[in-house]
Write a protein that holds these residues in place. Structure first.
Motif, PDB file in Angstrom:
ATOM      1  N   VAL A 208     -86.275  48.280  34.739  1.00 16.33           N
ATOM      2  CA  VAL A 208     -85.306  47.193  34.580  1.00 16.33           C
ATOM      3  C   VAL A 208     -86.015  45.875  34.281  1.00 16.33           C
ATOM      4  CG1 VAL A 208     -83.719  45.730  35.911  1.00 16.33           C
ATOM      5  CG2 VAL A 208     -83.462  48.216  35.960  1.00 16.33           C
ATOM      6  N   GLN A 209     -87.111  45.624  34.946  1.00 10.62           N
ATOM      7  CA  GLN A 209     -87.808  44.338  34.828  1.00 10.62           C
ATOM      8  C   GLN A 209     -88.267  44.026  33.406  1.00 10.62           C
ATOM      9  OE1 GLN A 209     -90.811  44.606  37.889  1.00 10.62           O
ATOM     10  NE2 GLN A 209     -89.291  44.777  39.522  1.00 10.62           N
ATOM     11  N   PRO A 210     -88.990  44.935  32.722  1.00 11.11           N
ATOM     12  CA  PRO A 210     -89.415  44.613  31.351  1.00 11.11           C
ATOM     13  C   PRO A 210     -88.263  44.556  30.347  1.00 11.11           C
ATOM     14  CG  PRO A 210     -90.057  46.847  31.922  1.00 11.11           C
ATOM     15  CD  PRO A 210     -89.578  46.206  33.185  1.00 11.11           C
ATOM     16  N   LEU A 211     -87.102  45.083  30.715  1.00 12.88           N
ATOM     17  CA  LEU A 211     -85.929  45.004  29.845  1.00 12.88           C
ATOM     18  C   LEU A 211     -85.182  43.684  30.013  1.00 12.88           C
ATOM     19  CD1 LEU A 211     -84.504  48.636  30.270  1.00 12.88           C
ATOM     20  CD2 LEU A 211     -85.813  47.737  28.338  1.00 12.88           C
ATOM     21  N   ASN A 212     -85.649  42.851  30.931  1.00 12.58           N
ATOM     22  CA  ASN A 212     -85.024  41.563  31.248  1.00 12.58           C
ATOM     23  C   ASN A 212     -83.595  41.757  31.761  1.00 12.58           C
ATOM     24  OD1 ASN A 212     -85.079  38.785  31.600  1.00 12.58           O
ATOM     25  ND2 ASN A 212     -84.398  38.332  29.507  1.00 12.58           N
ATOM     26  N   LEU A 213     -83.436  42.766  32.602  1.00  8.38           N
ATOM     27  CA  LEU A 213     -82.171  43.012  33.283  1.00  8.38           C
ATOM     28  C   LEU A 213     -82.303  42.530  34.722  1.00  8.38           C
ATOM     29  CD1 LEU A 213     -81.512  46.661  32.023  1.00  8.38           C
ATOM     30  CD2 LEU A 213     -80.745  44.517  30.979  1.00  8.38           C
ATOM     31  N   THR A 214     -81.215  42.142  35.326  1.00  9.20           N
ATOM     32  CA  THR A 214     -81.233  41.700  36.718  1.00  9.20           C
ATOM     33  C   THR A 214     -80.253  42.542  37.526  1.00  9.20           C
ATOM     34  OG1 THR A 214     -79.537  40.012  36.313  1.00  9.20           O
ATOM     35  CG2 THR A 214     -81.837  39.339  36.094  1.00  9.20           C
ATOM     36  N   ILE A 215     -80.649  42.905  38.725  1.00 10.19           N
ATOM     37  CA  ILE A 215     -79.836  43.782  39.572  1.00 10.19           C
ATOM     38  C   ILE A 215     -79.000  42.935  40.527  1.00 10.19           C
ATOM     39  CG2 ILE A 215     -79.898  45.620  41.284  1.00 10.19           C
ATOM     40  CD1 ILE A 215     -82.564  46.501  39.998  1.00 10.19           C
ATOM     41  N   ASP A 216     -77.689  43.119  40.455  1.00  9.98           N
ATOM     42  CA  ASP A 216     -76.765  42.299  41.252  1.00  9.98           C
ATOM     43  C   ASP A 216     -76.457  42.872  42.638  1.00  9.98           C
ATOM     44  OD1 ASP A 216     -76.625  40.425  39.269  1.00  9.98           O
ATOM     45  OD2 ASP A 216     -74.443  40.521  39.021  1.00  9.98           O
ATOM     46  N   LEU A 249     -73.843  47.430  32.965  1.00  7.08           N
ATOM     47  CA  LEU A 249     -73.933  48.876  33.144  1.00  7.08           C
ATOM     48  C   LEU A 249     -74.196  49.187  34.601  1.00  7.08           C
ATOM     49  CD1 LEU A 249     -77.245  49.668  33.479  1.00  7.08           C
ATOM     50  CD2 LEU A 249     -77.201  49.022  31.069  1.00  7.08           C
ATOM     51  N   PHE A 250     -74.004  50.475  34.962  1.00  7.46           N
ATOM     52  CA  PHE A 250     -74.256  50.946  36.330  1.00  7.46           C
ATOM     53  C   PHE A 250     -75.234  52.110  36.245  1.00  7.46           C
ATOM     54  CE2 PHE A 250     -72.990  53.642  40.064  1.00  7.46           C
ATOM     55  CZ  PHE A 250     -73.393  52.750  41.053  1.00  7.46           C
ATOM     56  N   VAL A 251     -76.419  51.940  36.839  1.00  2.57           N
ATOM     57  CA  VAL A 251     -77.445  52.988  36.838  1.00  2.57           C
ATOM     58  C   VAL A 251     -77.208  53.903  38.029  1.00  2.57           C
ATOM     59  CG1 VAL A 251     -79.900  53.513  36.939  1.00  2.57           C
ATOM     60  CG2 VAL A 251     -79.117  51.466  35.722  1.00  2.57           C
ATOM     61  N   GLN A 295     -83.469  58.348  28.900  1.00  2.71           N
ATOM     62  CA  GLN A 295     -82.786  57.395  29.779  1.00  2.71           C
ATOM     63  C   GLN A 295     -82.652  56.028  29.114  1.00  2.71           C
ATOM     64  OE1 GLN A 295     -83.890  59.085  34.199  1.00  2.71           O
ATOM     65  NE2 GLN A 295     -85.541  58.245  33.018  1.00  2.71           N
ATOM     66  N   LEU A 296     -83.670  55.623  28.383  1.00  2.00           N
ATOM     67  CA  LEU A 296     -83.599  54.351  27.675  1.00  2.00           C
ATOM     68  C   LEU A 296     -82.571  54.393  26.547  1.00  2.00           C
ATOM     69  CD1 LEU A 296     -87.349  53.267  27.524  1.00  2.00           C
ATOM     70  CD2 LEU A 296     -85.501  52.169  28.800  1.00  2.00           C
ATOM     71  N   ASP A 297     -82.396  55.559  25.948  1.00  2.00           N
ATOM     72  CA  ASP A 297     -81.350  55.700  24.930  1.00  2.00           C
ATOM     73  C   ASP A 297     -79.970  55.425  25.529  1.00  2.00           C
ATOM     74  OD1 ASP A 297     -83.097  56.264  22.885  1.00  2.00           O
ATOM     75  OD2 ASP A 297     -82.877  58.448  23.030  1.00  2.00           O
ATOM     76  N   GLN A 298     -79.773  55.872  26.761  1.00  2.00           N
ATOM     77  CA  GLN A 298     -78.513  55.591  27.442  1.00  2.00           C
ATOM     78  C   GLN A 298     -78.342  54.091  27.682  1.00  2.00           C
ATOM     79  OE1 GLN A 298     -77.391  58.164  30.878  1.00  2.00           O
ATOM     80  NE2 GLN A 298     -79.325  59.206  30.479  1.00  2.00           N
ATOM     81  N   VAL A 299     -79.446  53.450  28.069  1.00  2.33           N
ATOM     82  CA  VAL A 299     -79.411  52.004  28.287  1.00  2.33           C
ATOM     83  C   VAL A 299     -79.055  51.288  26.991  1.00  2.33           C
ATOM     84  CG1 VAL A 299     -80.767  49.960  28.900  1.00  2.33           C
ATOM     85  CG2 VAL A 299     -81.032  52.077  30.213  1.00  2.33           C
ATOM     86  N   GLY A 300     -79.687  51.701  25.900  1.00  2.44           N
ATOM     87  CA  GLY A 300     -79.422  51.090  24.617  1.00  2.44           C
ATOM     88  C   GLY A 300     -77.965  51.219  24.205  1.00  2.44           C
ATOM     89  N   LYS A 301     -77.407  52.395  24.420  1.00  3.89           N
ATOM     90  CA  LYS A 301     -76.001  52.620  24.083  1.00  3.89           C
ATOM     91  C   LYS A 301     -75.103  51.740  24.950  1.00  3.89           C
ATOM     92  CE  LYS A 301     -72.556  56.301  23.623  1.00  3.89           C
ATOM     93  NZ  LYS A 301     -72.304  57.759  23.797  1.00  3.89           N
ATOM     94  N   ALA A 302     -75.438  51.627  26.237  1.00  2.00           N
ATOM     95  CA  ALA A 302     -74.645  50.815  27.149  1.00  2.00           C
ATOM     96  C   ALA A 302     -74.682  49.338  26.795  1.00  2.00           C
ATOM     97  CB  ALA A 302     -75.123  51.022  28.585  1.00  2.00           C
TER      98      ALA A 302
END
Length: 306
Positions: A208-216, A249-251, A295-302
């Motif tokens: 998550v960190q290198p993707l610049n996502l933040t966990i709420d 998104l929800f992991v 898994q990253l493909d799923q992130v990209g789609k989301a």
């Protein structure tokens, strides 16, 4: 993950380890020089198969690699070692395991009884990523981990088999180069500004960190990871985030389920929040690169990336 679908009971039979050690006389003890004979291979034991994959790639035909956890349905935390496992660790020249409390059964096998004097031990989370017990132990989700492990293995194997130093380092470079598609995909998916997401537990956090996502929902995720019930406040906050689509998104770690988590999955789905399914262990039939890429493909789609 500490508790969930997997059984987390742990019963390492130290007695079997000492029996194995005691039955080995000095005449039958493992050689202290793995390269003393041309046909003698360096024995490497990896706790997890994705680390064993790196060891095989770097060692090539000079090594014999045994990975202990190869079944994706096995709980790494509560794994029960076998006498065969103990024997393999006892005679190994190099042992690789995650560390940081993730696979403490491996450390107990290493410390039990006598062992090969030539043994090198690599604790990936601690030695390569500077983590300690209590930190998030899922360091294989950090895109830098396998690169560091490949280089460390090349160094360790070179100490044992100095004549093959150049070959070990060359194979390490080749393995690292094979991971270029993963690095490229991470860069492609990196968000231009911090983007909020939610997770069922902190399995995927190092990606998550290198993707610049933040966990709420860090408090909710930590409770699930520790096998405890999230507080009503944390549950309510996550529910509001999902209903209001405040997260992109929800992991969901599909290997650890509970009624609370399943309710969040259903809520995310009904609210139109994309669900990214991840696992703690490598799926059958896939290597590390394929596993991470899927898994990253799923992130990209989301995230709506093309």
């Amino acid at each position: 993950m500490k508790k969930g679908v997997w059984t987390t009971t742990f019963a390492l039979t130290l007695a079997s380890v000492f029996v194995l050690a005691g039955c080995s006389s000095s005449q039958n003890a493992p050689s202290t020089s793995a390269s003393s004979a041309k046909d003698e291979k360096i024995k490497i034991v990896a706790a997890e198969n994705f680390y064993g994959e790196v060891a095989q790639a770097v060692g090539g035909d000079r090594v014999e690699v045994t990975s202990i956890l190869t079944n994706p349905d096995t709980d790494p935390h509560g794994y029960e070692s076998t006498p065969d496992n103990s024997k393999s660790v006892y005679s190994a020249n190099v042992v690789v395991y995650n560390g940081a409390g993730y696979d403490s059964w491996m450390e107990k096998m290493i410390n039990a009884g006598s062992s090969n004097e030539q043994k090198s031990v690599i604790k990936v989370a601690e030695d390569l990523q500077g983590k300690k017990e209590g930190d998030n132990e899922h360091v294989w989700y950090d895109p830098t981990t396998m690169t560091k492990l490949a280089n460390s293995l090349a160094d360790q194997l070179s100490k044992i088999d100095a004549k093959q130093t150049d070959a070990y380092h060359q194979r390490a470079k080749q393995y690292i180069a094979s991971l270029a598609p993963l690095t490229e995909k991470v860069q492609k998916l990196k968000q231009s500004s911090p983007t909020p997401i939610a997770v069922s537990e902190p399995i995927f956090d190092y990606m998550v960190q290198p993707l610049n996502l933040t966990i709420d929902d860090t408090k909710f995720a930590k409770a699930i990871d520790e096998g405890t019930d999230p507080s009503p406040v944390d549950v309510g906050t996550l529910q509001n985030d999902l209903k209001g689509k405040k997260v992109k998104l929800f992991v969901h770690n599909v290997q650890n389920s509970s009624p609370t988590v399943e309710n969040m999955v259903k809520l995310a789905r009904s609210s139109g929040v994309p669900i990214v399914q991840v696992t703690e262990t490598e799926p059958k039939g896939k290597n590390y690169l394929q596993w991470m890429t899927d898994q990253l493909d799923q992130v990209g789609k989301a995230l709506g990336s093309k």
